[in-house]
Scaffold this active site. Structure first.
Site, PDB file in Angstrom:
ATOM      1  N   SER A  27       0.841  -1.197   0.000  1.00 26.02           N
ATOM      2  CA  SER A  27       0.000   0.000   0.000  1.00 26.02           C
ATOM      3  C   SER A  27       0.872   1.241   0.000  1.00 26.02           C
ATOM      4  O   SER A  27       1.983   1.229   0.558  1.00 26.02           O
ATOM      5  CB  SER A  27      -0.876  -0.023   1.259  1.00 26.02           C
ATOM      6  OG  SER A  27      -1.473   1.239   1.462  1.00 26.02           O
TER       7      SER A  27
ATOM      8  N   TYR B 107      -2.198  -1.249  10.784  1.00 26.78           N
ATOM      9  CA  TYR B 107      -2.415  -1.776   9.424  1.00 26.78           C
ATOM     10  C   TYR B 107      -1.218  -1.431   8.543  1.00 26.78           C
ATOM     11  O   TYR B 107      -0.629  -2.295   7.883  1.00 26.78           O
ATOM     12  CB  TYR B 107      -3.716  -1.203   8.831  1.00 26.78           C
ATOM     13  CG  TYR B 107      -3.809  -1.421   7.340  1.00 26.78           C
ATOM     14  CD1 TYR B 107      -4.106  -2.681   6.814  1.00 26.78           C
ATOM     15  CD2 TYR B 107      -3.563  -0.380   6.439  1.00 26.78           C
ATOM     16  CE1 TYR B 107      -4.152  -2.892   5.443  1.00 26.78           C
ATOM     17  CE2 TYR B 107      -3.618  -0.577   5.076  1.00 26.78           C
ATOM     18  CZ  TYR B 107      -3.912  -1.831   4.578  1.00 26.78           C
ATOM     19  OH  TYR B 107      -3.955  -2.031   3.220  1.00 26.78           O
TER      20      TYR B 107
ATOM     21  N   LYS C 184       1.934  -3.829   6.725  1.00 27.78           N
ATOM     22  CA  LYS C 184       2.383  -3.857   5.318  1.00 27.78           C
ATOM     23  C   LYS C 184       3.892  -3.619   5.255  1.00 27.78           C
ATOM     24  O   LYS C 184       4.618  -4.270   4.502  1.00 27.78           O
ATOM     25  CB  LYS C 184       1.646  -2.787   4.511  1.00 27.78           C
ATOM     26  CG  LYS C 184       0.156  -3.060   4.342  1.00 27.78           C
ATOM     27  CD  LYS C 184      -0.086  -4.260   3.446  1.00 27.78           C
ATOM     28  CE  LYS C 184      -1.543  -4.653   3.384  1.00 27.78           C
ATOM     29  NZ  LYS C 184      -1.781  -5.948   2.759  1.00 27.78           N
TER      30      LYS C 184
HETATM   31  P1  NAD Z   1     -10.985  -7.386   0.910  1.00 33.71           P
HETATM   32  O1  NAD Z   1     -11.230  -7.416   2.372  1.00 33.71           O
HETATM   33  O2  NAD Z   1     -12.138  -7.153   0.011  1.00 33.71           O
HETATM   34  O3  NAD Z   1     -10.246  -8.724   0.452  1.00 33.71           O
HETATM   35  C1  NAD Z   1      -9.391  -9.458   1.302  1.00 33.71           C
HETATM   36  C2  NAD Z   1      -9.844 -10.923   1.228  1.00 33.71           C
HETATM   37  O4  NAD Z   1      -8.969 -11.698   2.049  1.00 33.71           O
HETATM   38  C3  NAD Z   1     -11.267 -11.156   1.727  1.00 33.71           C
HETATM   39  O5  NAD Z   1     -11.969 -11.924   0.776  1.00 33.71           O
HETATM   40  C4  NAD Z   1     -11.083 -11.901   3.050  1.00 33.71           C
HETATM   41  O6  NAD Z   1     -12.151 -12.784   3.303  1.00 33.71           O
HETATM   42  C5  NAD Z   1      -9.768 -12.620   2.806  1.00 33.71           C
HETATM   43  N1  NAD Z   1      -9.000 -12.941   4.008  1.00 33.71           N
HETATM   44  C6  NAD Z   1      -8.717 -12.119   5.059  1.00 33.71           C
HETATM   45  N2  NAD Z   1      -7.958 -12.771   5.957  1.00 33.71           N
HETATM   46  C7  NAD Z   1      -7.738 -14.035   5.467  1.00 33.71           C
HETATM   47  C8  NAD Z   1      -7.016 -15.167   5.926  1.00 33.71           C
HETATM   48  N3  NAD Z   1      -6.353 -15.136   7.084  1.00 33.71           N
HETATM   49  N4  NAD Z   1      -7.024 -16.287   5.172  1.00 33.71           N
HETATM   50  C9  NAD Z   1      -7.706 -16.314   3.999  1.00 33.71           C
HETATM   51  N5  NAD Z   1      -8.392 -15.275   3.501  1.00 33.71           N
HETATM   52  C10 NAD Z   1      -8.406 -14.136   4.226  1.00 33.71           C
HETATM   53  O7  NAD Z   1      -9.834  -6.274   0.648  1.00 33.71           O
HETATM   54  P2  NAD Z   1      -9.309  -5.669  -0.708  1.00 33.71           P
HETATM   55  O8  NAD Z   1      -9.698  -4.246  -0.748  1.00 33.71           O
HETATM   56  O9  NAD Z   1      -9.640  -6.547  -1.845  1.00 33.71           O
HETATM   57  O10 NAD Z   1      -7.749  -5.695  -0.409  1.00 33.71           O
HETATM   58  C11 NAD Z   1      -6.926  -6.760  -0.828  1.00 33.71           C
HETATM   59  C12 NAD Z   1      -5.516  -6.534  -0.339  1.00 33.71           C
HETATM   60  O11 NAD Z   1      -5.036  -5.278  -0.834  1.00 33.71           O
HETATM   61  C13 NAD Z   1      -5.378  -6.454   1.181  1.00 33.71           C
HETATM   62  O12 NAD Z   1      -4.173  -7.088   1.562  1.00 33.71           O
HETATM   63  C14 NAD Z   1      -5.321  -4.973   1.454  1.00 33.71           C
HETATM   64  O13 NAD Z   1      -4.630  -4.671   2.640  1.00 33.71           O
HETATM   65  C15 NAD Z   1      -4.567  -4.473   0.242  1.00 33.71           C
HETATM   66  N6  NAD Z   1      -4.833  -3.059  -0.061  1.00 33.71           N
HETATM   67  C16 NAD Z   1      -6.114  -2.637  -0.246  1.00 33.71           C
HETATM   68  C17 NAD Z   1      -6.368  -1.302  -0.511  1.00 33.71           C
HETATM   69  C18 NAD Z   1      -7.787  -0.802  -0.699  1.00 33.71           C
HETATM   70  O14 NAD Z   1      -7.993   0.409  -0.683  1.00 33.71           O
HETATM   71  N7  NAD Z   1      -8.782  -1.639  -0.910  1.00 33.71           N
HETATM   72  C19 NAD Z   1      -5.311  -0.394  -0.592  1.00 33.71           C
HETATM   73  C20 NAD Z   1      -4.002  -0.859  -0.419  1.00 33.71           C
HETATM   74  C21 NAD Z   1      -3.778  -2.210  -0.151  1.00 33.71           C
HETATM   75  C1  UD1 Z   2      -7.095   4.883   3.754  1.00 31.16           C
HETATM   76  C2  UD1 Z   2      -6.071   4.468   4.773  1.00 31.16           C
HETATM   77  C3  UD1 Z   2      -4.932   3.751   4.069  1.00 31.16           C
HETATM   78  C4  UD1 Z   2      -5.476   2.549   3.273  1.00 31.16           C
HETATM   79  C5  UD1 Z   2      -6.541   3.061   2.313  1.00 31.16           C
HETATM   80  C6  UD1 Z   2      -7.196   1.939   1.588  1.00 31.16           C
HETATM   81  C7  UD1 Z   2      -6.234   6.072   6.601  1.00 31.16           C
HETATM   82  C8  UD1 Z   2      -5.516   7.160   7.350  1.00 31.16           C
HETATM   83  N1  UD1 Z   2      -5.591   5.613   5.505  1.00 31.16           N
HETATM   84  O1  UD1 Z   2      -6.471   5.751   2.827  1.00 31.16           O
HETATM   85  O2  UD1 Z   2      -3.993   3.286   5.016  1.00 31.16           O
HETATM   86  O3  UD1 Z   2      -4.428   1.933   2.541  1.00 31.16           O
HETATM   87  O4  UD1 Z   2      -7.556   3.763   3.046  1.00 31.16           O
HETATM   88  O5  UD1 Z   2      -7.958   1.135   2.438  1.00 31.16           O
HETATM   89  O6  UD1 Z   2      -7.296   5.654   6.996  1.00 31.16           O
HETATM   90  N2  UD1 Z   2     -12.770  11.081   3.359  1.00 31.16           N
HETATM   91  C9  UD1 Z   2     -13.787  11.931   3.745  1.00 31.16           C
HETATM   92  N3  UD1 Z   2     -14.927  11.382   4.264  1.00 31.16           N
HETATM   93  C10 UD1 Z   2     -15.090  10.029   4.425  1.00 31.16           C
HETATM   94  C11 UD1 Z   2     -14.028   9.161   4.022  1.00 31.16           C
HETATM   95  C12 UD1 Z   2     -12.879   9.730   3.503  1.00 31.16           C
HETATM   96  O7  UD1 Z   2     -13.685  13.150   3.612  1.00 31.16           O
HETATM   97  O8  UD1 Z   2     -16.136   9.592   4.928  1.00 31.16           O
HETATM   98  C13 UD1 Z   2     -11.542  11.671   2.763  1.00 31.16           C
HETATM   99  C14 UD1 Z   2     -10.274  11.379   3.533  1.00 31.16           C
HETATM  100  O9  UD1 Z   2     -10.039  12.344   4.517  1.00 31.16           O
HETATM  101  C15 UD1 Z   2      -9.228  11.395   2.397  1.00 31.16           C
HETATM  102  C16 UD1 Z   2      -9.998  10.884   1.173  1.00 31.16           C
HETATM  103  O10 UD1 Z   2     -11.388  11.081   1.484  1.00 31.16           O
HETATM  104  O11 UD1 Z   2      -8.820  12.718   2.128  1.00 31.16           O
HETATM  105  C17 UD1 Z   2      -9.768   9.392   0.899  1.00 31.16           C
HETATM  106  O12 UD1 Z   2     -10.005   8.657   2.097  1.00 31.16           O
HETATM  107  P1  UD1 Z   2     -10.032   7.056   2.123  1.00 31.16           P
HETATM  108  O13 UD1 Z   2     -10.880   6.554   1.020  1.00 31.16           O
HETATM  109  O14 UD1 Z   2     -10.363   6.623   3.505  1.00 31.16           O
HETATM  110  O15 UD1 Z   2      -8.541   6.645   1.748  1.00 31.16           O
HETATM  111  P2  UD1 Z   2      -7.139   7.084   2.410  1.00 31.16           P
HETATM  112  O16 UD1 Z   2      -7.331   7.904   3.618  1.00 31.16           O
HETATM  113  O17 UD1 Z   2      -6.296   7.650   1.328  1.00 31.16           O
END
Ligand code: NAD
Ligand code: UD1
Length: 340
Positions: A124, A149, A153
């Site tokens: 991330s 979190y 990572k």
């Molecule tokens: P998500 O929660 O939709 O998907 C994660 C999946 O992993 C789920 O289906 C959950 O059931 C499964 N899971 C969790 N723990 C497990 C375990 N111990 N064993 C087997 N399965 C397990 O999340 P996502 O948004 O698809 O994110 C996927 C990955 O990307 C995560 O590692 C997350 O941290 C990373 N990531 C997500 C974002 C984002 O904004 N969505 C941003 C940066 C990184």
């Molecule tokens: C957040 C996490 C980041 C994670 C990412 C994806 C924090 C501090 N960071 O990123 O670690 O990898 O999500 O899961 O939580 N916002 C509003 N109102 C809301 C929600 C968000 O104004 O109800 C604003 C936030 O202040 C930010 C932007 O929208 O400026 C994006 O927020 P968000 O979608 O939560 O993502 P990040 O904060 O970038």
């Protein structure tokens, strides 16, 4: 040969599984369904005509992993499985270290036992902390994440660096996602957070569909274009395609490689609201609220390295992100709940 996709039933995983199946790959999903359901993979089958095999289980389960690698000819692993709610990680840090660090450790140990040494890891942009200069290139030093979190990572990235240093036969991708949004254009799969969403886009779509009353905009006094936070939103389909490009590269390039997966463009919260209203034709009522602790003012990527080395770049613009997010939410107001 097959690809093992941990967490493949989740948001980013299910979109990546679609792209892999459409590219003709064999896919096995390992997911404990802690934050997802079988419905997403049934929808994947509707889109692609092929249902991936789901092994329901935990990535921390060493015996299960040994059996899986013994029974299936896995050539590479994409590791999405983990927990991702920042606020929850502050309340329950041990769960995050257990699942995210412990899960990655158990997976790498099982891969080493099985002789499978190709891995793409979901990292991330949070690992950069709060750098002063934008955009952020991969050469930016890793910062100090402000929550467990983000720490989890960072710790996994450190562990994977040490692993490759100890055994150069591994090929590992650290994929640093910026802000994934949107949904598959079919409207059949998308983001389905449990409870009240933490992230901006699912909150906006749930306001627009009437599940939530109004959005709180966290801060309007940042040093940005309009005072609200700026982020690099990337369409989840572009992000999924980045994984295919990375897997291709890993097959011929051992070592450890970090790539930013972002668009290189930042948008403010108010710009996102406006773009969403334009795409959906729905108003998004909002109020200005205090800043959210831990938020940075701005964060966007320099995606040039991925373009140069992988030939990958994001192609779907802001309007497509909003249209596709709305198609998913309006077609599935209760997410996958209706399909269960
Ligand atoms: P998500 O929660 O939709 O998907 C994660 C999946 O992993 C789920 O289906 C959950 O059931 C499964 N899971 C969790 N723990 C497990 C375990 N111990 N064993 C087997 N399965 C397990 O999340 P996502 O948004 O698809 O994110 C996927 C990955 O990307 C995560 O590692 C997350 O941290 C990373 N990531 C997500 C974002 C984002 O904004 N969505 C941003 C940066 C990184
Ligand atoms: C957040 C996490 C980041 C994670 C990412 C994806 C924090 C501090 N960071 O990123 O670690 O990898 O999500 O899961 O939580 N916002 C509003 N109102 C809301 C929600 C968000 O104004 O109800 C604003 C936030 O202040 C930010 C932007 O929208 O400026 C994006 O927020 P968000 O979608 O939560 O993502 P990040 O904060 O970038």
């Amino acid at each position: 040969m097959a690809l093992l996709i941990t967490g493949g039933a989740g948001y980013i995983g299910s979109h990546t599984v679609v792209e892999l199946l459409e590219a003709g790959q064999e896919v096995i999903v390992l997911d404990n369904l802690a934050n997802s359901s079988r419905a997403s993979l049934q929808r994947v089958a509707q889109i692609t005509g092929r249902e991936p095999q789901l092994i329901e289980g935990d990535v921390r389960d060493a015996r299960l992993l040994d059996r899986l690698f013994a029974e299936h000819p896995v050539e590479a692993v994409v590791h999405f499985a983990g927990l991702k709610a920042v606020g929850e990680s502050v309340r329950h840090p041990l769960d995050y270290y257990d699942n995210n660090v412990g899960g990655s450790l158990a997976l790498c140990q099982a891969m080493a036992r099985a002789g499978v040494r190709r891995l793409a890891f979901s990292s991330s942009a949070t690992v950069y902390g709060a750098p002063a200069d934008m955009p952020i290139p991969e050469t930016c030093p890793i910062g100090i994440p402000t929550n467990p979190y983000g720490q989890s990572k960072r710790m996994v990235e450190d562990m994977l660096n040490d692993l490759v240093a100890s055994d150069p036969r591994w090929s590992i991708a650290l994929l640093r996602y910026f802000n994934p949004v949107g949904a598959h254009p079919s409207g059949l799969i998308g983001e389905d957070p449990d409870g009240i969403p933490n992230n901006l886009l699912p909150y906006i779509t749930q306001v627009a569909v009437g599940r939530l009353e109004r959005l709180a905009v966290f801060g309007d006094d940042y040093p940005t274009i309009d005072g609200t936070g700026v982020r690099d939103y990337i369409h989840v389909v572009d992000l999924a395609r980045g994984h295919l490009a990375a897997l291709g590269f890993l097959s011929t390039h051992p070592g450890i490689h970090a790539w930013n997966l972002g668009t290189g463009t930042g948008y403010s919260v108010l710009q996102i609201i406006e773009a969403f209203e334009r795409a959906s034709g729905r108003p998004v009522p909002y109020t200005i609220a205090p800043r959210r602790p831990g938020d940075v003012a701005q964060c966007w990527s320099d995606p040039a390295k991925a373009m140069r080395e992988l030939g990958w770049r994001a192609t779907l613009g802001l309007d497509r992100m909003m249209e596709d997010a709305w198609r998913w939410q309006s077609g599935n107001p209760a997410g996958y709940a209706e399909a269960d």
